[in-house]
Design an enzyme around this catalytic site. Structure first.
Site, mmCIF file in Angstrom:
data_model
loop_
_atom_site.group_PDB
_atom_site.id
_atom_site.type_symbol
_atom_site.label_atom_id
_atom_site.label_comp_id
_atom_site.label_asym_id
_atom_site.label_seq_id
_atom_site.Cartn_x
_atom_site.Cartn_y
_atom_site.Cartn_z
ATOM 1 N N LYS A 200 -8.892 35.176 75.411
ATOM 2 C CA LYS A 200 -7.540 35.305 74.864
ATOM 3 C C LYS A 200 -7.461 34.316 73.711
ATOM 4 C CE LYS A 200 -3.824 33.776 74.645
ATOM 5 N NZ LYS A 200 -3.269 33.313 73.328
ATOM 6 N N GLU A 275 -10.634 21.209 77.352
ATOM 7 C CA GLU A 275 -10.830 20.388 76.148
ATOM 8 C C GLU A 275 -9.455 20.222 75.525
ATOM 9 O OE1 GLU A 275 -13.636 19.126 75.248
ATOM 10 O OE2 GLU A 275 -15.163 20.389 76.178
ATOM 11 N N CYS A 309 -8.994 18.102 67.369
ATOM 12 C CA CYS A 309 -8.775 17.279 68.568
ATOM 13 C C CYS A 309 -9.449 15.927 68.418
ATOM 14 C CB CYS A 309 -9.271 18.019 69.799
ATOM 15 S SG CYS A 309 -10.934 18.642 69.628
ATOM 16 N N GLU A 406 -0.290 12.804 69.716
ATOM 17 C CA GLU A 406 -1.174 13.602 68.863
ATOM 18 C C GLU A 406 -0.321 14.347 67.828
ATOM 19 O OE1 GLU A 406 -3.259 17.159 70.489
ATOM 20 O OE2 GLU A 406 -5.011 16.261 69.528
HETATM 21 P P1 NAI Z 1 -1.297 25.456 73.070
HETATM 22 O O1 NAI Z 1 -2.041 24.598 74.036
HETATM 23 O O2 NAI Z 1 0.057 25.940 73.459
HETATM 24 O O3 NAI Z 1 -2.191 26.756 72.715
HETATM 25 C C1 NAI Z 1 -3.574 26.841 72.878
HETATM 26 C C2 NAI Z 1 -3.934 28.169 73.540
HETATM 27 O O4 NAI Z 1 -3.337 28.216 74.843
HETATM 28 C C3 NAI Z 1 -3.407 29.407 72.799
HETATM 29 O O5 NAI Z 1 -4.334 30.468 72.938
HETATM 30 C C4 NAI Z 1 -2.145 29.734 73.566
HETATM 31 O O6 NAI Z 1 -1.765 31.088 73.464
HETATM 32 C C5 NAI Z 1 -2.545 29.395 74.989
HETATM 33 N N1 NAI Z 1 -1.437 29.090 75.899
HETATM 34 C C6 NAI Z 1 -0.233 28.531 75.610
HETATM 35 N N2 NAI Z 1 0.519 28.428 76.718
HETATM 36 C C7 NAI Z 1 -0.216 28.943 77.742
HETATM 37 C C8 NAI Z 1 0.017 29.124 79.133
HETATM 38 N N3 NAI Z 1 1.163 28.757 79.702
HETATM 39 N N4 NAI Z 1 -0.965 29.667 79.896
HETATM 40 C C9 NAI Z 1 -2.126 30.041 79.346
HETATM 41 N N5 NAI Z 1 -2.403 29.910 78.028
HETATM 42 C C10 NAI Z 1 -1.462 29.363 77.230
HETATM 43 O O7 NAI Z 1 -1.218 24.680 71.687
HETATM 44 P P2 NAI Z 1 -0.201 24.948 70.455
HETATM 45 O O8 NAI Z 1 1.182 25.159 70.978
HETATM 46 O O9 NAI Z 1 -0.798 25.994 69.608
HETATM 47 O O10 NAI Z 1 -0.275 23.548 69.695
HETATM 48 C C11 NAI Z 1 0.495 22.458 70.148
HETATM 49 C C12 NAI Z 1 -0.260 21.170 70.028
HETATM 50 O O11 NAI Z 1 -1.380 21.201 70.912
HETATM 51 C C13 NAI Z 1 -0.872 20.877 68.671
HETATM 52 O O12 NAI Z 1 0.042 20.286 67.802
HETATM 53 C C14 NAI Z 1 -1.968 19.924 69.061
HETATM 54 O O13 NAI Z 1 -1.436 18.639 69.228
HETATM 55 C C15 NAI Z 1 -2.439 20.435 70.391
HETATM 56 N N6 NAI Z 1 -3.639 21.286 70.256
HETATM 57 C C16 NAI Z 1 -4.858 20.767 70.566
HETATM 58 C C17 NAI Z 1 -5.998 21.511 70.355
HETATM 59 C C18 NAI Z 1 -7.358 20.997 70.663
HETATM 60 O O14 NAI Z 1 -8.305 21.375 70.022
HETATM 61 N N7 NAI Z 1 -7.540 20.178 71.651
HETATM 62 C C19 NAI Z 1 -5.937 22.859 69.782
HETATM 63 C C20 NAI Z 1 -4.592 23.341 69.556
HETATM 64 C C21 NAI Z 1 -3.512 22.559 69.779
#
Ligand code: NAI
Ligand code: MG
Length: 506
Positions: A200, A275, A309, A406
């Site tokens: 996904k 991660e 990250c 972050e």
């Molecule tokens: P997010 O963690 O909400 O999204 C990442 C993935 O998880 C996407 O595919 C999203 O559709 C999915 N997701 C979201 N809610 C979910 C749920 N309840 N159950 C299963 N899957 C779910 O991150 P978002 O909202 O895009 O970004 C927010 C913050 O997160 C960013 O500002 C950053 O600080 C952090 N982030 C960290 C990343 C990393 O590489 N460690 C990557 C992206 C965001």
């Protein structure tokens, strides 16, 4: 004309054809319609314009995909396939991706706002390498033999062994910061170990994963082995995590969602690797080679627009070199040329979305309000593009939000120090533990920091460099488990032990 927007007429014909075509889920080797007509708009962040729609998958789409993956795992040709044949398929996928590298890079740049050279190197070329690296592992998955000495059966003859078997059906959820790269980090080890997978991708950046589905079909990967369902996290993502027929969840994204996923996985005893976020420190000692350190630390934060990250978002500089280092990094930040991702003279594109731009600007505002000093940046560019200028805050205090949380944007928080014990304590004073770097010419000090940083990866005189053979993972709130290297194989396999009673001499 908006000169900050991508000129899509410069795209190759095949990229334009892909962008213009309807997009569908990829389930059981077929492109299929979603269960509903709901769609997610895919936006070019340089212009805010919609460049396509993908289905907003729901629990029914996820169920179809997981069932296909389950069937492919239990009863398809995949289960019986030898390592050497899986290796050949991975190598074929790598060749196909390599042959279409420019198109993948273009699509990724339109969708994510990152410049062509970055999407080419990090999403495409690194993915080609990882598919090849993992192809090698497919024939090298081994268990152990063990000579038992079972105490209560002194005269009997036993033989012990372990097998490393695929964990089964993997649910992979990826973020938007390195879209294709993250997808391949999930797909390659699943293929190498004989797992099946449902991916996904992030709702903001689903296009290259769907384009990759064409290659999966073309390479001859058996139906159902890799499935892709697009949609939102709270619907498609949550349904995937909750699906009872999943054996493992591999997630990259925010700590907030990672925690939800870990809790749900633990309840069902699913394997999981997470991660998550970071707030990685970069520590510049008095003796550092500033010719290396200044551009290196600037890259440490500004690479991928800070949407990483492992971004080195906190910089600690020894007071003897503080002014020089801050001025040097500020000059680099000032000179970075912002512009559309497809323009060859652009050095930094926009952030991925208006949401992310707003979040980053909110942090910049909080930094100002909490009294940090803005040395450079802090503003956007006029127009609908999601641009944020590279920003440096100096003289930050430990409890400021820009130091604790972050940001995931091009924002650096700099503080000075005198004493190494003090700076180590401050560097470790975060809920995250993903990366950390130290910049010094002194081998003993470098070694001391390697030992004492509380982080999954430590760099010396560089920051953020990853190698496909070196395991990558976080501690504390940055996650659990590792990707890359042999660890990725370990996390996609489970041990089975066997004890055989032998009848004695033949
Ligand atoms: P997010 O963690 O909400 O999204 C990442 C993935 O998880 C996407 O595919 C999203 O559709 C999915 N997701 C979201 N809610 C979910 C749920 N309840 N159950 C299963 N899957 C779910 O991150 P978002 O909202 O895009 O970004 C927010 C913050 O997160 C960013 O500002 C950053 O600080 C952090 N982030 C960290 C990343 C990393 O590489 N460690 C990557 C992206 C965001
Ligand atoms: Mg979210």
């Amino acid at each position: 004309m908006n000169t900050l927007a991508n000129d899509l007429s410069t795209l190759s014909q095949s990229s334009r054809a892909f962008l213009g075509a309807p997009h569908q889920h990829f389930i059981n080797g077929q492109f299929v319609e979603g269960s509903t007509d709901e769609a997610v708009a895919v936006v070019d962040p340089t212009s805010g314009e919609t460049v396509g729609h993908v289905p907003a998958g729901d629990a029914r789409d996820i169920d179809r995909a997981v069932k296909a993956a389950r069937r492919a795992f239990e009863s398809g040709p995949w289960r019986k396939m030898r390592g050497a044949d899986r290796e050949r398929l991975l190598l074929r996928l790598a060749d196909l991706l390599e042959a279409q590298a420019p198109e993948f890079s273009e699509i990724e740049s339109v969708n994510s706002g990152r410049i062509l050279s970055a999407t080419r190197a990090i999403d495409v070329d690194l993915s080609v390498s990882y598919l090849r690296y993992m192809a090698g592992w497919a024939t090298k998955i081994t268990g152990q033999t063990i000579e038992p000495s079972i105490p209560y059966a002194p005269g009997a003859n036993f033989f012990g062994m372990t097998l490393r078997e695929p964990v089964g059906v993997v649910g992979a959820i990826t973020p938007w910061n390195v879209p294709l790269g993250q997808a391949i980090w999930k797909i390659a080890p699943a293929l190498a170990t004989g797992c099946t997978l449902v991916l996904k991708p992030a709702e903001q950046t689903p296009l290259t994963a769907l384009r990759f589905a064409w290659l999966i079909a073309e390479a001859g990967i058996p139906d159902g082995v890799i499935n892709i369902v697009t949609g939102y996290g709270q619907t498609a993502g949550a349904a995937l995590v909750a699906h009872p027929e999943l054996d493992k969840i591999s997630f990259t994204g925010s700590t907030r969602v990672g925690r939800l996923i870990g809790e749900a996985a633990a309840r069902d005893m699913k394997h999981f690797t997470l991660e998550l976020g970071g707030k990685s420190p970069m520590v510049v000692l008095e003796d550092a080679d500033l010719e290396v350190t200044i551009p290196g630390a600037a890259m440490g934060i500004f690479a991928n627009h800070g949407q990483s990250c492992i971004a080195g978002s906190r910089l600690f500089v020894h007071e003897a070199v503080y002014d020089k280092v801050v001025a040097g990094i500020a000059r680099i930040a000032q000179d970075i040329k912002l512009g559309p991702a497809l323009s060859l003279d652009t050095q930094m594109g926009p952030l991925v979305s208006a949401t992310q731009q707003k979040r980053v600007l909110g942090y910049i505002q909080s930094g100002r309000e909490e009294g940090a000093e803005i040395v450079v940046g802090g503003t956007t560019l006029e127009g609908p593009g999601c641009y944020v200028r590279p920003t440096v805050f100096a003289n930050v205090k430990p409890d400021m939000r820009i130091v604790q949380e972050e940001i995931f944007g091009p924002v650096l928080a700099v503080a000075r120090f005198k004493d190494v014990n003090d700076v180590l304590r401050r560097a470790n004073d975060t809920r995250y533990g993903l990366g950390a770097s130290v910049w010094t010419r002194d081998l003993n000090k470098a070694h001391w920091f390697i030992r004492n940083f509380r982080a999954g990866t430590v760099w010396v005189n560089t920051h953020g460099v990853l190698d496909l053979a070196v395991p990558f993972g976080g501690i504390k709130q940055s996650g659990t488990g590792h990707e890359l290297g042999e660890e990725a194989i370990r996390h996609h396999t489970q041990l089975k032990s066997a004890i055989l009673a032998l009848s004695g001499p033949v």
